[in-house]
Enzyme design. Structure first.
Site, PDB file in Angstrom:
ATOM      1  N   ASN A  17      -2.502  10.429  17.560  1.00  0.00           N
ATOM      2  CA  ASN A  17      -1.952  10.756  16.240  1.00  0.00           C
ATOM      3  C   ASN A  17      -0.504  10.277  16.131  1.00  0.00           C
ATOM      4  O   ASN A  17      -0.083   9.800  15.073  1.00  0.00           O
ATOM      5  CB  ASN A  17      -2.031  12.263  15.975  1.00  0.00           C
ATOM      6  N   ILE A  95       2.957  26.890  22.177  1.00  0.00           N
ATOM      7  CA  ILE A  95       3.295  27.782  21.067  1.00  0.00           C
ATOM      8  C   ILE A  95       4.817  27.866  20.946  1.00  0.00           C
ATOM      9  O   ILE A  95       5.512  28.104  21.935  1.00  0.00           O
ATOM     10  CB  ILE A  95       2.670  29.174  21.295  1.00  0.00           C
ATOM     11  N   HIS A 112      -4.426  19.906  13.176  1.00  0.00           N
ATOM     12  CA  HIS A 112      -5.319  20.771  13.950  1.00  0.00           C
ATOM     13  C   HIS A 112      -6.761  20.300  13.743  1.00  0.00           C
ATOM     14  O   HIS A 112      -7.170  20.006  12.615  1.00  0.00           O
ATOM     15  CB  HIS A 112      -5.178  22.222  13.478  1.00  0.00           C
TER      16      HIS A 112
HETATM   17  C1  GAR Z   1      -5.841  16.029  18.316  1.00  0.00           C
HETATM   18  O1  GAR Z   1      -7.229  16.102  18.132  1.00  0.00           O
HETATM   19  C2  GAR Z   1      -5.143  17.155  17.592  1.00  0.00           C
HETATM   20  O2  GAR Z   1      -5.760  17.507  16.397  1.00  0.00           O
HETATM   21  C3  GAR Z   1      -5.252  18.257  18.594  1.00  0.00           C
HETATM   22  O3  GAR Z   1      -5.031  17.655  19.836  1.00  0.00           O
HETATM   23  C4  GAR Z   1      -5.470  16.296  19.770  1.00  0.00           C
HETATM   24  C5  GAR Z   1      -4.340  15.423  20.249  1.00  0.00           C
HETATM   25  O4  GAR Z   1      -4.772  14.117  20.375  1.00  0.00           O
HETATM   26  N1  GAR Z   1      -4.306  19.283  18.336  1.00  0.00           N
HETATM   27  C6  GAR Z   1      -4.525  20.560  18.599  1.00  0.00           C
HETATM   28  O5  GAR Z   1      -5.545  20.976  19.094  1.00  0.00           O
HETATM   29  C7  GAR Z   1      -3.387  21.488  18.217  1.00  0.00           C
HETATM   30  N2  GAR Z   1      -3.816  22.831  18.212  1.00  0.00           N
HETATM   31  P1  GAR Z   1      -3.722  12.935  20.373  1.00  0.00           P
HETATM   32  O6  GAR Z   1      -2.726  13.262  21.506  1.00  0.00           O
HETATM   33  O7  GAR Z   1      -4.534  11.730  20.712  1.00  0.00           O
HETATM   34  O8  GAR Z   1      -3.085  12.882  19.041  1.00  0.00           O
END
Ligand code: GAR
EC number: 2.1.2.2
Length: 195
Positions: A17, A95, A112
Site C-alpha cells: 500500500n 496500536i 483496513h
Molecule cells: C494490508 O492488507 C492492510 O490492509 C493491512 O495490512 C496489510 C499490509 O500490507 N492492514 C491491517 O490489517 C491494519 N489493521 P502492505 O504492507 O502490503 O500494504
C-alpha cells in the site's frame, strides 16, 4: 497548483500500500507528496523499497522505549522534523496511544482489510470466510482512539467466491486497497474531505 500536502507513511511489513501511495504521489497533479516512511520494525521490507525510491526512512523499536507514550512521543518528534501534514498508516501493525491519535485527528488515516465496522482487528479474511460472508472488502478511515472505529472515508467491496481461501481473498482485496488508498488520500489532501 497550491502546495502539496506533506505525507508520512508508517508501515510494519512489505509495504505494497505504501508503494501504491508513493506511485500516486509521483503524478504531477496529485495534491500530496511523500516526505518519508517510518516503521516499528527495522526489518520491514517496505523500508528498503522506500529507500530505493529515494525517500527518507526511520525505524523505532518499542524495546528502546519505556512505554507506549515514550514510543509515540519519539514518533511525533520524527514526524514533526519532516513537517508532516498527513500520516497514512499502511499495514502499521501497532496500536497508537489516544494522545497521539487525538493530536493528529483528521490528519491520520488507515487502510483496513474489511468492510468496517465488520471485522475490526486481525485475521479479517479468515473470519469473513468462517462467517460465510458473500461480500468482503477494505476500508480507508480516519484513525481515532478506538481501534478501527474512526469515520469511513472510502470502501471497496469484492465478492467472496466459491473455493476462496484467506490468501485468495486477501490477494483480490489488495488490488482494491491499492486503488482506494490513493483516491482517499487525494480527497483528504485536496481539502475535499471534512473530518
Ligand atoms: C494490508 O492488507 C492492510 O490492509 C493491512 O495490512 C496489510 C499490509 O500490507 N492492514 C491491517 O490489517 C491494519 N489493521 P502492505 O504492507 O502490503 O500494504
Amino acid at each position: 497548483m497550491v502546495s502539496k500536502k506533506r505525507v508520512a507513511i508508517l508501515i510494519s511489513g512489505r509495504g505494497s500500500n505504501m508503494t501504491a501511495l508513493i506511485d500516486a504521489c509521483r503524478l504531477p497533479d496529485y495534491p500530496a507528496e511523500i516526505v518519508g516512511v517510518g516503521s516499528n520494525r527495522a526489518t520491514a521490507p517496505g523500508l528498503e523499497i522506500a529507500s530505493a525510491r529515494g525517500l527518507e526512512t526511520f525505524s523505532l523499536a518499542q524495546s528502546q522505549f519505556v512505554d507506549r507514550d515514550a514510543f509515540d512521543a519519539a514518533l511525533t518528534q520524527k514526524l514533526d522534523a519532516w513537517n508532516v501534514d498527513i500520516i497514512c498508516l499502511a499495514g502499521f501493525m501497532r496500536i497508537l496511544t489516544p494522545d497521539f491519535t487525538v493530536r493528529w485527528a483528521g490528519r491520520l488515516i488507515n487502510i483496513h482489510p474489511s468492510l468496517l465496522p465488520l471485522y475490526r482487528g486481525l485475521d479479517t479474511h479468515a473470519r469473513a470466510l468462517a462467517d460465510g460472508a458473500r461480500v468482503h472488502g477494505c476500508t480507508v478511515h480516519f484513525v481515532t482512539p478506538d481501534l478501527d472505529e474512526g469515520p469511513t472515508i472510502m470502501q471497496a467491496q469484492v465478492p467472496v467466491l466459491p473455493g476462496d481461501t484467506p490468501d485468495t481473498l486477501a490477494t483480490r482485496i489488495l488490488v482494491e486497497e491499492h486503488r482506494i488508498y490513493p483516491e482517499a488520500l487525494c480527497l483528504l489532501a485536496s481539502g475535499t474531505l471534512k473530518y
